[in-house]
Design an enzyme around this catalytic site. Structure first.
Site, PDB file in Angstrom:
ATOM      1  N   HIS A   1       5.440   6.822  -0.997  1.00 21.41           N
ATOM      2  CA  HIS A   1       6.272   5.630  -1.175  1.00 21.41           C
ATOM      3  C   HIS A   1       5.499   4.366  -0.812  1.00 21.41           C
ATOM      4  CE1 HIS A   1       6.669   6.408   3.120  1.00 21.41           C
ATOM      5  NE2 HIS A   1       6.955   5.121   3.256  1.00 21.41           N
TER       6      HIS A   1
ATOM      7  N   HIS B   1       0.837  -1.198   0.000  1.00 15.42           N
ATOM      8  CA  HIS B   1       0.000   0.000   0.000  1.00 15.42           C
ATOM      9  C   HIS B   1       0.871   1.246   0.000  1.00 15.42           C
ATOM     10  CE1 HIS B   1       1.255  -0.383   4.165  1.00 15.42           C
ATOM     11  NE2 HIS B   1       1.045   0.924   4.257  1.00 15.42           N
TER      12      HIS B   1
HETATM   13  P1  ATP Z   1       5.510  -3.293  10.815  1.00 16.59           P
HETATM   14  O1  ATP Z   1       5.485  -2.142  11.798  1.00 16.59           O
HETATM   15  O2  ATP Z   1       5.151  -4.601  11.410  1.00 16.59           O
HETATM   16  O3  ATP Z   1       6.743  -3.329   9.989  1.00 16.59           O
HETATM   17  P2  ATP Z   1       3.770  -1.667   9.225  1.00 16.59           P
HETATM   18  O4  ATP Z   1       4.790  -0.595   9.401  1.00 16.59           O
HETATM   19  O5  ATP Z   1       3.240  -1.916   7.863  1.00 16.59           O
HETATM   20  O6  ATP Z   1       4.294  -3.036   9.765  1.00 16.59           O
HETATM   21  P3  ATP Z   1       2.244  -0.100  11.004  1.00 16.59           P
HETATM   22  O7  ATP Z   1       3.436   0.207  11.868  1.00 16.59           O
HETATM   23  O8  ATP Z   1       0.938  -0.290  11.675  1.00 16.59           O
HETATM   24  O9  ATP Z   1       2.504  -1.379  10.140  1.00 16.59           O
HETATM   25  O10 ATP Z   1       2.119   1.071   9.944  1.00 16.59           O
HETATM   26  C1  ATP Z   1       1.047   1.176   9.050  1.00 16.59           C
HETATM   27  C2  ATP Z   1       1.450   2.146   7.944  1.00 16.59           C
HETATM   28  O11 ATP Z   1       1.684   3.439   8.521  1.00 16.59           O
HETATM   29  C3  ATP Z   1       2.756   1.775   7.251  1.00 16.59           C
HETATM   30  O12 ATP Z   1       2.675   2.211   5.901  1.00 16.59           O
HETATM   31  C4  ATP Z   1       3.796   2.567   7.975  1.00 16.59           C
HETATM   32  O13 ATP Z   1       4.900   2.869   7.156  1.00 16.59           O
HETATM   33  C5  ATP Z   1       3.035   3.832   8.324  1.00 16.59           C
HETATM   34  N1  ATP Z   1       3.525   4.397   9.585  1.00 16.59           N
HETATM   35  C6  ATP Z   1       3.707   3.743  10.749  1.00 16.59           C
HETATM   36  N2  ATP Z   1       4.145   4.572  11.716  1.00 16.59           N
HETATM   37  C7  ATP Z   1       4.258   5.790  11.150  1.00 16.59           C
HETATM   38  C8  ATP Z   1       4.644   7.084  11.616  1.00 16.59           C
HETATM   39  N3  ATP Z   1       5.027   7.295  12.871  1.00 16.59           N
HETATM   40  N4  ATP Z   1       4.628   8.104  10.739  1.00 16.59           N
HETATM   41  C9  ATP Z   1       4.228   7.898   9.463  1.00 16.59           C
HETATM   42  N5  ATP Z   1       3.828   6.722   8.951  1.00 16.59           N
HETATM   43  C10 ATP Z   1       3.846   5.678   9.767  1.00 16.59           C
END
Ligand code: ATP
Ligand code: MG
Length: 197
Positions: free
Chosen positions: A138, A54
């Site tokens: 991205h 995504h």
């Molecule tokens: P994992 O943390 O297990 O690697 P993930 O990053 O896909 O998986 P989440 O941490 O729930 O899962 O994040 C969901 C989405 O939001 C992802 O696209 C992630 O890059 C983005 N994201 C997470 N934390 C932040 C943040 N602090 N600021 C901006 N985007 C974020």
């Protein structure tokens, strides 16, 4: 005094970890997953699963579940118009050690959508998470790439054939963290209002 064994229960409201994002068609997700697999084969790290590929528009983090309808209202007020992206470059961010696919050209409609969402989110009283940061569209392809003794990854990035991504709608997604990679659940989908609306 409270009778023994009846300690006060601190009921915390149920929360949901949520974000707004663009979801690719299964075909495009398959193409991106293949690039992710190949890159993980080359550099190591964890490729993004096909079903979780995504592009994040705005990340909210944990919010009370009771606030989800308010968040949906924010999204419905956004004047979404379909647009198209072209994913035509692969990048590497050394601090999270993450490989991503993005767009060489800026996409004004996408920037506008994110700006509107950010504004609505803050106006509705949600805390501004990543809102101060410049938005860099991205799609995460590989996470946790190990440090490479064989030189700078940034200089060995694979070229990709441009991938067109027609964006007809965006989604609100709930993320449940897991060691093997997060699980996502689409809560709601938002598209352009019908013509004349
Ligand atoms: P994992 O943390 O297990 O690697 P993930 O990053 O896909 O998986 P989440 O941490 O729930 O899962 O994040 C969901 C989405 O939001 C992802 O696209 C992630 O890059 C983005 N994201 C997470 N934390 C932040 C943040 N602090 N600021 C901006 N985007 C974020
Ligand atoms: Mg994460």
């Amino acid at each position: 005094m409270r009778p023994e064994g009846q300690a006060e229960k601190t009921e915390r409201p149920a929360t949901a970890r949520v974000f707004f994002g663009l979801w690719p068609s299964p075909e495009l997700a398959g193409q991106l997953a293949a690039i992710a697999e190949a890159a993980a084969g080359q550099f190591g790290g964890r490729p993004t699963r096909l079903d979780t590929i995504h592009l994040t528009l705005a990340f909210l983090g944990d919010i009370p579940e009771a606030q989800l309808p308010t968040l949906c209202d924010v999204a419905r007020r956004v004047a979404f118009r379909p647009f198209e992206l072209t994913l035509d470059q692969v990048g590497f961010w050394p601090r999270p050690r993450l490989l991503w696919a993005g767009c060489r050209a800026s996409v004004p409609a996408l920037g506008g959508l994110v700006a509107e969402l950010r504004e609505g989110i803050v106006e509705a009283g949600f805390s501004a998470h990543d809102h101060e940061r410049t938005f860099i569209p991205h799609v995460t392809l590989v996470r946790r790439i190990p440090a490479s003794p064989a030189g700078d990854i940034a200089h060995r990035l694979p070229p990709i054939a441009p991938l067109r991504w027609p964006c007809q709608d965006f989604v609100l997604v709930r993320s449940q963290l897991a060691v093997t990679g997060s699980r996502y659940q689409t809560i709601a989908r938002f598209s352009a209002p019908p013509l004349g609306a």
